[in-house]
Enzyme design. Structure first.
Site, PDB file in Angstrom:
ATOM      1  N   ARG A 104       1.100  64.923 -31.840  1.00  0.00           N
ATOM      2  CA  ARG A 104       1.155  65.473 -30.493  1.00  0.00           C
ATOM      3  C   ARG A 104       0.363  64.600 -29.516  1.00  0.00           C
ATOM      4  O   ARG A 104       0.751  64.418 -28.372  1.00  0.00           O
ATOM      5  CB  ARG A 104       0.558  66.883 -30.538  1.00  0.00           C
ATOM      6  N   ASP A 164       4.548  81.994 -21.034  1.00  0.00           N
ATOM      7  CA  ASP A 164       3.854  82.732 -22.096  1.00  0.00           C
ATOM      8  C   ASP A 164       3.499  84.143 -21.620  1.00  0.00           C
ATOM      9  O   ASP A 164       3.610  85.114 -22.371  1.00  0.00           O
ATOM     10  CB  ASP A 164       2.569  81.997 -22.506  1.00  0.00           C
ATOM     11  N   ARG A 167       6.548  86.155 -21.788  1.00  0.00           N
ATOM     12  CA  ARG A 167       6.817  86.533 -23.188  1.00  0.00           C
ATOM     13  C   ARG A 167       5.924  87.700 -23.608  1.00  0.00           C
ATOM     14  O   ARG A 167       6.372  88.631 -24.274  1.00  0.00           O
ATOM     15  CB  ARG A 167       6.540  85.338 -24.130  1.00  0.00           C
ATOM     16  N   HIS A 191      -1.402  75.746 -22.451  1.00  0.00           N
ATOM     17  CA  HIS A 191      -0.049  76.178 -22.822  1.00  0.00           C
ATOM     18  C   HIS A 191       0.184  75.603 -24.213  1.00  0.00           C
ATOM     19  O   HIS A 191       0.635  74.482 -24.388  1.00  0.00           O
ATOM     20  CB  HIS A 191       0.981  75.633 -21.821  1.00  0.00           C
TER      21      HIS A 191
END
Length: 330
Positions: A104, A164, A167, A191
């Site tokens: 990442r 988020d 969600r 995030h």
């Protein structure tokens, strides 16, 4: 007469012209963002820009053909950055492709390098625009872009945890049967995996969540249920990516929602990612917090009541993000 209706339907842009949104990157996310903005009529003109000429022109044309059924005025696509000129809001979704076995952090490095190339060109044609970044890792990309551009913090922000938060509210809504619009709960921080759901200040209507009583499944909002829901919020993206390769529809709607708050000067509270300066003891990092969003872009950051565990989680989130930014030379 026609001009009048344009003015009333679309808020005028920063220089008094009808509003314009530019979306950079015509991939799954960029096209969903442009489509959502067109459908909702968030600006009079929507332009898509991508280095892949055939793709960007085709995507824009596909959306433009349906313009009759939307409140939007024009959708155009080009590989030339000139199309972005005069935009009020520039939404950046372009990113480096993740290579197999790439970490990442490595992906963050190549994405930030891409920003060093594209951001100055965009700033050149739209110096007065607000810039919203969606490209992941969004908090790092936003911080890097802010440093590259050298503009005030309000002008550059990321989509943060708006998705988020949406969600989280969706899951609480499913658990209680109450409309998502009446669920006030925020996800903050990075995030990503270290994000923090602020359960201590979560409310349904104006009832604190801990006083809600039994849910539809007969459970209470105890630590087990809260943990389960928070985990699903973090993990759901992985599930979607596994099934269809990318998440794009919900982020498209989230971005359009933020765009509307900016262009209509709504002063809405949204968990965008912006530069924090002594927020809950956190400074010099971009991450999500409840922020007032209007014509100026990222406004005042609110200070919700926090428990010690929530504050610790946010401090850890900030520490992780700062470490990555430093490794990338920011």
């Amino acid at each position: 007469m026609h001009h009048m209706t344009a003015q009333t339907l679309y808020p005028s842009g920063t220089e008094g012209h009808p509003s314009k949104i530019a979306v950079i990157g015509a991939g799954a996310v960029g096209t969903a963002v442009a489509y959502a903005c067109a459908m909702r009529g968030d600006a009079r003109t929507i332009v898509l820009q991508d280095i892949n000429k055939k793709k960007v022109e085709a995507e824009a044309l596909d959306i433009a053909h349906g313009i009759q059924f939307t409140p939007c005025g024009a959708v155009e696509g080009s590989d030339d950055v000139e199309i972005v000129r005069g935009s009020d809001l520039v939404i950046v979704t372009a990113g480096a492709k993740q290579k197999p076995g790439q970490t990442r952090l490595e992906l963050a490095g190549s994405t930030v390098n891409l920003m060093k190339t594209i951001v100055p060109n965009l700033q050149n044609v739209a110096p007065h625009a607000r810039f919203m970044f969606i490209t992941n890792p969004v908090d790092i990309v936003t911080y890097a872009a802010l440093k590259i551009m050298g503009v005030p913090r309000n002008q550059v922000f990321g989509s943060g945890t708006v998705l988020d938060t949406s969600r989280l509210r969706y899951l609480v809504s499913r658990e209680t049967g109450v409309a998502t619009q009446n669920i006030h709960a925020y996800v903050t921080g990075e995030h990503g995996d270290s994000e923090v759901a602020l359960w201590s200040s979560a409310e349904i209507g104006n009832v604190p969540i801990r006083h809600w009583g039994p849910t539809l499944s007969g459970r209470l909002f105890d630590s087990d249920l809260r943990k389960e829901i928070a985990e699903e919020v973090t993990q759901s993206a992985y599930k979607i990516i596994e099934g269809k390769g990318a998440t794009n529809y919900a982020i498209g709607l989230s971005a359009a929602n933020i765009a509307r708050a900016v262009l209509r000067d709504e002063n809405r509270v949204l968990t965008i990612s912006s530069l924090l300066e002594d927020w809950e003891g956190i400074s010099d990092v971009c991450m999500a917090a409840p922020t007032i969003v209007g014509r100026m872009g990222a406004g005042r950051v609110l200070n919700p009541p926090l428990t010690l565990a929530e504050r610790d989680g946010l401090t850890e989130s900030a520490r992780r993000l700062r470490a990555v930014a430093q490794e990338l030379g920011f």
